[in-house]
Design a protein around this motif. Structure first.
Motif, PDB file in Angstrom:
ATOM      1  N   ALA A 146      45.490   0.136 -81.990  1.00  0.00           N
ATOM      2  CA  ALA A 146      44.814   0.714 -80.823  1.00  0.00           C
ATOM      3  C   ALA A 146      43.382   1.080 -81.209  1.00  0.00           C
ATOM      4  CB  ALA A 146      45.558   1.939 -80.334  1.00  0.00           C
ATOM      5  N   PRO A 147      42.533   0.073 -81.372  1.00  0.00           N
ATOM      6  CA  PRO A 147      41.180   0.350 -81.872  1.00  0.00           C
ATOM      7  C   PRO A 147      40.368   1.307 -81.006  1.00  0.00           C
ATOM      8  CG  PRO A 147      41.416  -1.964 -81.238  1.00  0.00           C
ATOM      9  CD  PRO A 147      42.754  -1.332 -81.122  1.00  0.00           C
ATOM     10  N   LEU A 148      40.469   1.197 -79.693  1.00  0.00           N
ATOM     11  CA  LEU A 148      39.693   2.094 -78.828  1.00  0.00           C
ATOM     12  C   LEU A 148      40.151   3.537 -79.000  1.00  0.00           C
ATOM     13  CD1 LEU A 148      37.571   2.583 -76.653  1.00  0.00           C
ATOM     14  CD2 LEU A 148      39.342   2.140 -74.946  1.00  0.00           C
ATOM     15  N   ALA A 149      41.439   3.764 -78.965  1.00  0.00           N
ATOM     16  CA  ALA A 149      41.963   5.128 -79.105  1.00  0.00           C
ATOM     17  C   ALA A 149      41.569   5.728 -80.450  1.00  0.00           C
ATOM     18  CB  ALA A 149      43.482   5.125 -78.945  1.00  0.00           C
ATOM     19  N   TYR A 150      41.656   4.933 -81.508  1.00  0.00           N
ATOM     20  CA  TYR A 150      41.360   5.466 -82.836  1.00  0.00           C
ATOM     21  C   TYR A 150      39.866   5.655 -83.058  1.00  0.00           C
ATOM     22  CZ  TYR A 150      46.272   4.531 -83.684  1.00  0.00           C
ATOM     23  OH  TYR A 150      47.631   4.523 -83.617  1.00  0.00           O
ATOM     24  N   ALA A 151      39.053   4.810 -82.480  1.00  0.00           N
ATOM     25  CA  ALA A 151      37.606   5.010 -82.559  1.00  0.00           C
ATOM     26  C   ALA A 151      37.210   6.275 -81.801  1.00  0.00           C
ATOM     27  CB  ALA A 151      36.869   3.796 -82.011  1.00  0.00           C
ATOM     28  N   LEU A 152      37.840   6.492 -80.648  1.00  0.00           N
ATOM     29  CA  LEU A 152      37.549   7.705 -79.887  1.00  0.00           C
ATOM     30  C   LEU A 152      38.033   8.960 -80.606  1.00  0.00           C
ATOM     31  CD1 LEU A 152      38.268   6.402 -76.302  1.00  0.00           C
ATOM     32  CD2 LEU A 152      36.047   6.990 -77.285  1.00  0.00           C
ATOM     33  N   SER A 153      39.115   8.855 -81.359  1.00  0.00           N
ATOM     34  CA  SER A 153      39.557   9.988 -82.175  1.00  0.00           C
ATOM     35  C   SER A 153      38.498  10.338 -83.218  1.00  0.00           C
ATOM     36  CB  SER A 153      40.881   9.671 -82.877  1.00  0.00           C
ATOM     37  OG  SER A 153      41.952   9.718 -81.972  1.00  0.00           O
ATOM     38  N   ALA A 154      37.864   9.323 -83.780  1.00  0.00           N
ATOM     39  CA  ALA A 154      36.801   9.564 -84.753  1.00  0.00           C
ATOM     40  C   ALA A 154      35.593  10.220 -84.084  1.00  0.00           C
ATOM     41  CB  ALA A 154      36.398   8.266 -85.442  1.00  0.00           C
ATOM     42  N   VAL A 155      35.254   9.784 -82.890  1.00  0.00           N
ATOM     43  CA  VAL A 155      34.150  10.404 -82.144  1.00  0.00           C
ATOM     44  C   VAL A 155      34.485  11.867 -81.865  1.00  0.00           C
ATOM     45  CG1 VAL A 155      32.896  10.411 -79.947  1.00  0.00           C
ATOM     46  CG2 VAL A 155      33.319   8.251 -81.136  1.00  0.00           C
ATOM     47  N   ALA A 156      35.722  12.128 -81.456  1.00  0.00           N
ATOM     48  CA  ALA A 156      36.137  13.513 -81.190  1.00  0.00           C
ATOM     49  C   ALA A 156      36.005  14.362 -82.443  1.00  0.00           C
ATOM     50  CB  ALA A 156      37.574  13.538 -80.669  1.00  0.00           C
ATOM     51  N   ALA A 157      36.380  13.814 -83.581  1.00  0.00           N
ATOM     52  CA  ALA A 157      36.265  14.558 -84.842  1.00  0.00           C
ATOM     53  C   ALA A 157      34.811  14.939 -85.117  1.00  0.00           C
ATOM     54  CB  ALA A 157      36.833  13.730 -85.991  1.00  0.00           C
ATOM     55  N   VAL A 158      33.903  14.000 -84.929  1.00  0.00           N
ATOM     56  CA  VAL A 158      32.480  14.277 -85.154  1.00  0.00           C
ATOM     57  C   VAL A 158      31.988  15.343 -84.174  1.00  0.00           C
ATOM     58  CG1 VAL A 158      30.152  13.294 -85.036  1.00  0.00           C
ATOM     59  CG2 VAL A 158      31.991  12.017 -86.152  1.00  0.00           C
ATOM     60  N   VAL A 159      32.387  15.239 -82.921  1.00  0.00           N
ATOM     61  CA  VAL A 159      31.986  16.221 -81.910  1.00  0.00           C
ATOM     62  C   VAL A 159      32.478  17.608 -82.296  1.00  0.00           C
ATOM     63  CG1 VAL A 159      32.356  16.944 -79.506  1.00  0.00           C
ATOM     64  CG2 VAL A 159      31.746  14.576 -80.028  1.00  0.00           C
ATOM     65  N   TYR A 160      33.723  17.719 -82.719  1.00  0.00           N
ATOM     66  CA  TYR A 160      34.268  19.020 -83.091  1.00  0.00           C
ATOM     67  C   TYR A 160      33.573  19.596 -84.324  1.00  0.00           C
ATOM     68  CZ  TYR A 160      38.016  18.313 -79.706  1.00  0.00           C
ATOM     69  OH  TYR A 160      38.733  18.110 -78.550  1.00  0.00           O
ATOM     70  N   VAL A 161      33.239  18.766 -85.283  1.00  0.00           N
ATOM     71  CA  VAL A 161      32.534  19.237 -86.480  1.00  0.00           C
ATOM     72  C   VAL A 161      31.146  19.761 -86.092  1.00  0.00           C
ATOM     73  CG1 VAL A 161      31.448  18.503 -88.650  1.00  0.00           C
ATOM     74  CG2 VAL A 161      33.804  17.823 -88.144  1.00  0.00           C
ATOM     75  N   VAL A 162      30.402  18.981 -85.319  1.00  0.00           N
ATOM     76  CA  VAL A 162      29.051  19.402 -84.915  1.00  0.00           C
ATOM     77  C   VAL A 162      29.117  20.660 -84.053  1.00  0.00           C
ATOM     78  CG1 VAL A 162      26.995  18.733 -83.591  1.00  0.00           C
ATOM     79  CG2 VAL A 162      28.088  17.088 -85.131  1.00  0.00           C
ATOM     80  N   ALA A 163      30.063  20.735 -83.122  1.00  0.00           N
ATOM     81  CA  ALA A 163      30.190  21.919 -82.267  1.00  0.00           C
ATOM     82  C   ALA A 163      30.514  23.154 -83.099  1.00  0.00           C
ATOM     83  CB  ALA A 163      31.259  21.696 -81.206  1.00  0.00           C
TER      84      ALA A 163
END
Length: 138
Positions: free
Chosen positions: A39-56
């Protein structure tokens, strides 16, 4: 950034973002390294979410007007992401063979990803208004 962000509810908010940052980072690293082709889209979006949470998390913990702007921008991006990905995951479930942090509006995470950015933006607005009111009164 006002000192009130580092006490009381502000600390809880930062802690919740930090927990989600750690959880999303660990999960996305595992997904990308071991199951990305499923599920490349779902897993790529999980990585984006991780970056967002770290920056926030970092932006909420820091002081200063620039960090406040970074926090607002990051949390607003998070909210838009939750709405967009949540809607996409409901209308095109085939794209999400496995849940990401934001899919189904964060249902697998007890809807925390849908509620957290609203609370975060409210808290920033509230603390900024208190700071402005306090500065004017002083």
């Amino acid at each position: 950034m006002p000192s009130s962000r580092r006490s009381g509810f502000g600390r809880v908010l930062i802690a919740v973002y930090a927990i989600l940052a750690i959880a999303a980072t660990g999960r996305s690293v595992y997904q990308i390294l071991s199951r990305f082709d499923e599920a490349p889209l779902a897993y790529a979006l999980s990585a984006v979410a991780a970056v967002v949470y770290v920056v926030a998390t970092i932006a909420l913990a820091m002081r200063g007007a620039i960090w406040t702007r970074v926090a607002v921008a990051t949390i607003a991006f998070e909210l838009v992401g939750v709405v967009a990905v949540g809607t996409l995951s409901l209308t095109s479930p085939a794209l999400f063979g496995h849940a990401s942090v934001w899919s189904w509006y964060g249902m697998g995470y007890l809807f925390i990803p849908a509620v957290l950015p609203i609370v975060g933006l409210w808290w920033i607005r509230r603390t900024e208004r208190a700071t402005v009111d306090g500065s004017v009164a002083a």
